[in-house]
Design a protein around this motif. Sequence first.
Motif, PDB file in Angstrom:
ATOM      1  N   GLY A  54       0.789  -1.218   0.000  1.00 18.98           N
ATOM      2  CA  GLY A  54       0.000   0.000   0.000  1.00 18.98           C
ATOM      3  C   GLY A  54       0.822   1.268   0.000  1.00 18.98           C
ATOM      4  O   GLY A  54       2.046   1.250  -0.028  1.00 18.98           O
ATOM      5  N   THR A  55       0.098   2.389   0.033  1.00 21.54           N
ATOM      6  CA  THR A  55       0.701   3.715   0.091  1.00 21.54           C
ATOM      7  C   THR A  55      -0.134   4.597   0.999  1.00 21.54           C
ATOM      8  O   THR A  55      -1.343   4.411   1.117  1.00 21.54           O
ATOM      9  N   HIS A  65       5.474  11.618   6.240  1.00 24.56           N
ATOM     10  CA  HIS A  65       6.216  10.786   5.298  1.00 24.56           C
ATOM     11  C   HIS A  65       5.240  10.048   4.395  1.00 24.56           C
ATOM     12  O   HIS A  65       4.351   9.350   4.898  1.00 24.56           O
ATOM     13  N   HIS A  66       5.405  10.209   3.093  1.00 28.80           N
ATOM     14  CA  HIS A  66       4.646   9.393   2.135  1.00 28.80           C
ATOM     15  C   HIS A  66       5.337   8.043   2.103  1.00 28.80           C
ATOM     16  O   HIS A  66       6.529   7.962   1.826  1.00 28.80           O
ATOM     17  N   VAL A  67       4.607   6.975   2.416  1.00 28.49           N
ATOM     18  CA  VAL A  67       5.212   5.648   2.505  1.00 28.49           C
ATOM     19  C   VAL A  67       4.685   4.741   1.407  1.00 28.49           C
ATOM     20  O   VAL A  67       3.545   4.885   0.946  1.00 28.49           O
ATOM     21  N   ILE A  68       5.542   3.819   0.995  1.00 29.75           N
ATOM     22  CA  ILE A  68       5.206   2.801   0.004  1.00 29.75           C
ATOM     23  C   ILE A  68       5.712   1.458   0.519  1.00 29.75           C
ATOM     24  O   ILE A  68       6.488   1.400   1.483  1.00 29.75           O
ATOM     25  N   VAL A  86      -4.442   7.362   3.377  1.00 28.40           N
ATOM     26  CA  VAL A  86      -4.109   6.108   2.706  1.00 28.40           C
ATOM     27  C   VAL A  86      -4.606   6.208   1.270  1.00 28.40           C
ATOM     28  O   VAL A  86      -5.717   6.652   1.019  1.00 28.40           O
ATOM     29  N   ALA A  87      -3.747   5.835   0.323  1.00 30.87           N
ATOM     30  CA  ALA A  87      -4.141   5.847  -1.086  1.00 30.87           C
ATOM     31  C   ALA A  87      -4.459   4.433  -1.557  1.00 30.87           C
ATOM     32  O   ALA A  87      -5.404   4.221  -2.297  1.00 30.87           O
ATOM     33  N   ASP A  88      -3.643   3.486  -1.136  1.00 27.47           N
ATOM     34  CA  ASP A  88      -3.874   2.063  -1.400  1.00 27.47           C
ATOM     35  C   ASP A  88      -3.787   1.376  -0.049  1.00 27.47           C
ATOM     36  O   ASP A  88      -2.895   1.685   0.750  1.00 27.47           O
TER      37      ASP A  88
END
Length: 127
Positions: A54-55, A65-68, A86-88
């Motif tokens: 996810g992201t 922090h944008h996390v992947i 949350v994007a994904d």
Amino acid sequence: MLIRTARRDRLNDGNRPDGCPASSAGLFVIRADGTARFDRHYHDMAEFWLVAAGTGTIAVGDQHHHVIAGDIVYTPAGVEHDIIDVADELHIFWLSAPIPAGGNGSHLHRTPDLAVKHPVAVATRDA
């Protein structure tokens, strides 16, 4: 020892093997459908989060922090952290350091309103 996180098993006081320095470990999921909730909190011990899928955006102290998938987030003892969006769908494994003498390892909140779980926004990310 085996922890089956897919079944929501977690490492805790009841199953921690002798000599294991971690106070807790497991998996949590933050849905990307608008129903997820989270609270801004801190702990009396440090914690690591490994983003497995996810992201999203995670706050640690005053930094966002944008996390992947593949990222590791470190939250020092006493530093507030939160999931902003949350994007994904996020799948996050956590691992907590030993609890210091007099600590309890739970979510701690600086004010009562921070203990209330807030909706986690669904974000759109550009590729």
